[in-house]
Design a protein around this motif. Structure first.
Motif, short mmCIF file in Angstrom:
data_model
loop_
_atom_site.label_atom_id
_atom_site.label_comp_id
_atom_site.label_asym_id
_atom_site.label_seq_id
_atom_site.Cartn_x
_atom_site.Cartn_y
_atom_site.Cartn_z
N PHE A 229 0.83 -1.20 0.00
CA PHE A 229 0.00 0.00 0.00
C PHE A 229 0.87 1.25 0.00
N ALA A 230 1.97 1.24 0.82
CA ALA A 230 2.86 2.41 0.84
C ALA A 230 3.54 2.62 -0.52
N ALA A 231 3.92 1.51 -1.19
CA ALA A 231 4.55 1.62 -2.51
C ALA A 231 3.58 2.21 -3.53
N GLY B 86 4.29 5.68 -5.52
CA GLY B 86 4.32 5.72 -6.98
C GLY B 86 3.32 6.68 -7.55
N PHE B 87 2.13 6.74 -6.95
CA PHE B 87 1.11 7.65 -7.43
C PHE B 87 1.53 9.09 -7.19
N THR B 88 2.18 9.33 -6.06
CA THR B 88 2.62 10.70 -5.76
C THR B 88 3.70 11.15 -6.73
N THR C 169 5.53 14.39 -11.59
CA THR C 169 6.18 14.46 -12.90
C THR C 169 5.24 14.95 -14.00
N HIS C 170 4.00 14.69 -13.92
CA HIS C 170 3.05 15.10 -14.95
C HIS C 170 2.32 16.39 -14.62
#
Length: 299
Positions: free
Chosen positions: A271-273, A277-279, A284-285
């Motif tokens: 869940f932390a990963a 990754g979403f953050t 970046t976008h």
């Protein structure tokens, strides 16, 4: 000459025969008259009257064999003094103290109580209850009785029959010849004697319960007693015990929570990963999304 000697003999025989007939007829007539004089229904009439009198006579009943139990509750000023008075009454009534239970005052029951079980002769039950009632205020009183006369008669009859069987087996054992017969009779004799002892014990127990009645005496103090304030040292010790118990409970709770986290750690890492990754993807976008409107307006 011959004729003169023949006639007297004939006459003598005739006279004797005549006398015999008279005696026979007189005896027969006297026998018949005696039979006529006796009424033939006299004996049965007497027998019927005797049987009627026997049926009409009341059946004598034996005295009931009762096992009596009594219970009485008293409210007294002092339980200890009342117990001493009860002991004196028991000695006077030739009874026995068979049970004593004292209950000191507690938080749920602030009164001092005691329960005493007594055994006294059956004929002194009423007088003993009257003396006990004078020791305080009677709250309740009851007497129960159970008739065990039939059981006593049954035990006595069985005991008598078994004793006869024992005597017969003893005679058979004395006449027995082979060892096998002797052992068989001895085993049967042992069983009969064991049954005799059991029935005799039950019979004596019932007779003892009939001869002696039991009384359950419940005593309760009239004035409730307040429990004293605990000492300072006891209060400190109680506080220390409560605090240490709370600390140990908190520590156990943290240890349990750590165990739960360790068990579910793989799911937590996944869940932390995902969150990480979403953050990063959003960071970046996000500049491109903000520059797109500016480029379109400049053109």
């Amino acid at each position: 000459m011959y004729a003169s000697t023949k006639l007297p003999r004939t006459s003598a025989l005739f006279v004797s025969a005549l006398l015999g007939g008279v005696i026979f007829t007189s005896c027969a007539s006297s026998h018949q008259s005696a039979n006529k004089a006796l009424p033939p229904i006299a004996a049965p009439a007497n027998e019927s009257s005797i049987s009627q009198k026997a049926e009409a006579a009341p059946i004598a009943r034996s005295r009931p064999q009762l096992i009596k139990k009594a219970a009485i509750s008293l409210t007294v000023n002092s339980v200890d003094q009342t117990i001493d008075a009860v002991s004196q009454i028991i000695n006077k009534q030739q009874g026995d103290l068979i049970g004593l239970k004292q209950q000191q005052p507690k938080n749920d029951n602030p009164r001092y109580t005691a329960t005493i079980q007594l055994r006294i002769p059956e004929n002194l039950l009423e007088s003993t209850l009257e003396q006990l009632a004078k020791l305080g205020t009677v709250e309740s009183r009851n007497i129960t009785a159970e008739d065990v006369g039939d059981r006593l008669v049954d035990f006595q009859a069985r005991l008598t029959n078994l004793q006869k069987t024992e005597a017969n087996l003893q005679k058979i054992m004395d006449r027995a010849g082979s060892v096998r017969d002797v052992l068989s009779v001895a085993q049967e004799l042992s069983n009969v004697r064991e049954t005799i002892e059991q029935i005799d014990a039950q019979l004596k127990s019932l007779q003892n319960q009939v001869a002696y009645s039991t009384i359950t005496l419940n005593l309760e103090a009239a004035v409730s007693s307040t429990s004293p304030q605990p000492a300072f040292g006891l209060q400190v010790q109680e506080t220390w015990n409560n605090s240490t118990h709370s600390l140990s409970a908190f520590s156990v709770g943290l240890l349990k929570l750590s165990i739960w986290l360790i068990v579910y750690s793989p799911y937590l890492l996944i869940f932390a990963a995902l969150v990480y990754g979403f953050t990063r993807w959003r960071r970046t976008h996000s500049p491109r999304l903000t520059q797109t409107p500016e480029s379109t307006s400049s053109e």
